[in-house]
Design an enzyme around this catalytic site. Structure first.
Site, PDB file in Angstrom:
ATOM      1  N   SER A   1      62.618  52.576  20.661  1.00 41.75           N
ATOM      2  CA  SER A   1      63.142  53.914  20.368  1.00 41.75           C
ATOM      3  C   SER A   1      64.169  53.823  19.251  1.00 41.75           C
ATOM      4  CB  SER A   1      63.802  54.510  21.610  1.00 41.75           C
ATOM      5  OG  SER A   1      64.594  55.620  21.207  1.00 41.75           O
TER       6      SER A   1
ATOM      7  N   MET B   1      60.127  59.078  32.946  1.00 45.22           N
ATOM      8  CA  MET B   1      61.526  58.876  32.546  1.00 45.22           C
ATOM      9  C   MET B   1      62.255  58.127  33.664  1.00 45.22           C
ATOM     10  SD  MET B   1      62.055  60.463  29.524  1.00 45.22           S
ATOM     11  CE  MET B   1      63.757  59.987  29.522  1.00 45.22           C
TER      12      MET B   1
ATOM     13  N   ASP C   1      60.273  55.063  30.056  1.00 40.64           N
ATOM     14  CA  ASP C   1      61.314  55.334  29.060  1.00 40.64           C
ATOM     15  C   ASP C   1      62.665  55.480  29.755  1.00 40.64           C
ATOM     16  OD1 ASP C   1      62.756  56.132  26.848  1.00 40.64           O
ATOM     17  OD2 ASP C   1      61.683  58.030  26.561  1.00 40.64           O
TER      18      ASP C   1
ATOM     19  N   MET D   1      65.459  65.765  20.053  1.00 39.71           N
ATOM     20  CA  MET D   1      66.318  66.497  20.998  1.00 39.71           C
ATOM     21  C   MET D   1      66.945  67.702  20.306  1.00 39.71           C
ATOM     22  SD  MET D   1      68.269  63.341  22.858  1.00 39.71           S
ATOM     23  CE  MET D   1      67.410  61.813  23.265  1.00 39.71           C
TER      24      MET D   1
ATOM     25  N   MET E   1      61.897  66.517  23.316  1.00 38.80           N
ATOM     26  CA  MET E   1      62.792  67.027  24.365  1.00 38.80           C
ATOM     27  C   MET E   1      63.406  68.310  23.809  1.00 38.80           C
ATOM     28  SD  MET E   1      64.313  63.306  25.393  1.00 38.80           S
ATOM     29  CE  MET E   1      63.711  62.588  23.873  1.00 38.80           C
TER      30      MET E   1
ATOM     31  N   HIS F   1      58.435  61.871  21.139  1.00 37.86           N
ATOM     32  CA  HIS F   1      58.852  62.373  22.452  1.00 37.86           C
ATOM     33  C   HIS F   1      59.702  63.623  22.236  1.00 37.86           C
ATOM     34  CE1 HIS F   1      61.322  61.345  26.365  1.00 37.86           C
ATOM     35  NE2 HIS F   1      60.669  62.498  26.458  1.00 37.86           N
TER      36      HIS F   1
ATOM     37  N   ASP G   1      62.620  59.998  19.403  1.00 44.31           N
ATOM     38  CA  ASP G   1      63.187  60.935  20.381  1.00 44.31           C
ATOM     39  C   ASP G   1      63.721  62.171  19.675  1.00 44.31           C
ATOM     40  OD1 ASP G   1      62.957  59.629  22.986  1.00 44.31           O
ATOM     41  OD2 ASP G   1      64.219  58.071  22.087  1.00 44.31           O
TER      42      ASP G   1
ATOM     43  N   HIS H   1      58.824  54.778  18.802  1.00 42.98           N
ATOM     44  CA  HIS H   1      59.192  55.903  19.670  1.00 42.98           C
ATOM     45  C   HIS H   1      60.270  56.738  18.988  1.00 42.98           C
ATOM     46  CE1 HIS H   1      59.373  57.793  23.682  1.00 42.98           C
ATOM     47  NE2 HIS H   1      60.682  57.892  23.483  1.00 42.98           N
TER      48      HIS H   1
HETATM   49  C1  DX5 Z   1      66.310  59.224  26.366  1.00 43.54           C
HETATM   50  C2  DX5 Z   1      65.208  58.808  25.423  1.00 43.54           C
HETATM   51  C3  DX5 Z   1      64.929  57.355  25.392  1.00 43.54           C
HETATM   52  C4  DX5 Z   1      66.087  56.492  24.948  1.00 43.54           C
HETATM   53  C5  DX5 Z   1      65.940  55.189  25.665  1.00 43.54           C
HETATM   54  O1  DX5 Z   1      66.293  60.612  26.497  1.00 43.54           O
HETATM   55  O2  DX5 Z   1      63.999  59.467  25.754  1.00 43.54           O
HETATM   56  O3  DX5 Z   1      63.777  57.087  24.597  1.00 43.54           O
HETATM   57  O4  DX5 Z   1      66.122  56.240  23.572  1.00 43.54           O
HETATM   58  O5  DX5 Z   1      67.064  54.423  25.404  1.00 43.54           O
HETATM   59  P1  DX5 Z   1      67.374  53.111  26.244  1.00 43.54           P
HETATM   60  O6  DX5 Z   1      66.208  52.170  26.099  1.00 43.54           O
HETATM   61  O7  DX5 Z   1      68.626  52.588  25.607  1.00 43.54           O
HETATM   62  O8  DX5 Z   1      67.591  53.533  27.675  1.00 43.54           O
HETATM   63 ZN    ZN Z   2      62.147  58.852  24.676  1.00 44.17          ZN
END
Ligand code: DX5
Ligand code: ZN
Length: 217
Positions: A8, A137, A174, A37, A68, A66, A35, A33
């Site tokens: 990620s 998750m 994840d 948000m 969110m 991903h 993310d 990956h």
């Molecule tokens: C959290 C994200 C993850 C995050 C994981 O909302 O979806 O992808 O980057 O980070 P680590 O591996 O540090 O828990």
């Molecule tokens: Zn993620």
């Protein structure tokens, strides 16, 4: 079954993202990956389609995006056009999950569904024919570097639901994945591991070692 690693880039150096993506590609990442948000569905703001598009020339690896964000439907085409290969959504991010997945498939992309820690596997029972990836998750979404929530029964339940389809559907984990938690989720049936802080924490010299250790090598 071979284990795929999806670092990620949330934990990468945002001032040097192109370089970071090239570095994890060279270090053996299978997917990248990303993310996304929105400060509304989750309490953090990160990357939009313009950044995904800017990163696309830096690697040929699969962009595992991903989302969110809510409402999510308005932005599916933007991320598809920007170069996403897999687009993953949360069931809570729109009024009609089935329609959202149909839209992703119509855009020619692989469709993923992400389940928050409190969201049951049964939430996707009636859309499995549209799903290419199930993401479990193991933290509450929003931030990297959180502690792993051991939802092993849930991972096994999702694996059984996938196996019952007879189709090749990725089972991705994840949140809080490191060399120790990776072993447990692989044993429970996961085949794709997302890892942010664990992969990036040591800097570029250790990306390859970190990725290999997640595969149990
Ligand atoms: C959290 C994200 C993850 C995050 C994981 O909302 O979806 O992808 O980057 O980070 P680590 O591996 O540090 O828990
Ligand atoms: Zn993620």
């Amino acid at each position: 079954m071979s284990i795929l690693i999806s670092p990620s880039i949330l934990s990468a150096d945002f001032a040097r993202l192109g370089e970071e993506v090239r570095a994890i590609d060279a270090a053996g990442a299978d997917y990248i990956h990303i993310d996304v948000m929105d400060g509304h569905f989750v309490p953090n703001i990160t990357i939009g389609p313009a950044v995904v598009k800017a990163l696309r020339p830096h690697t040929k690896k699969t962009f595992d995006v991903h989302l969110m964000i809510s409402p999510v439907d308005l932005f599916l085409k933007d991320f598809a056009d920007a170069g996403a290969d897999i687009i993953t959504v949360h069931p809570e991010a729109g009024p009609h999950l089935h329609r959202t997945l149909q839209t992703i498939k119509a855009l020619g992309k692989k469709a993923g569904v992400s389940l928050n820690p409190a969201t049951p596997v049964s939430a996707i029972a009636h859309v499995m024919d549209l799903v290419d990836l199930v993401l479990i998750m193991t933290v509450n979404p929003g931030f990297g570097g959180q502690s792993f929530i051991p939802l092993m029964d849930k991972v096994r339940e999702a694996k059984a639901m996938i196996d019952a389809t007879g189709r090749a559907i990725d089972l991705e984990i994840d949140g809080g994945v490191n060399d120790k938690t990776a072993k447990d989720v692989i044993a429970a049936g996961a085949n794709v591991l997302v890892a942010g802080s664990y992969v990036f924490k040591g800097g570029p010299e250790s990306y390859a070692t970190a990725i290999q250790s997640l595969r149990g090598e």
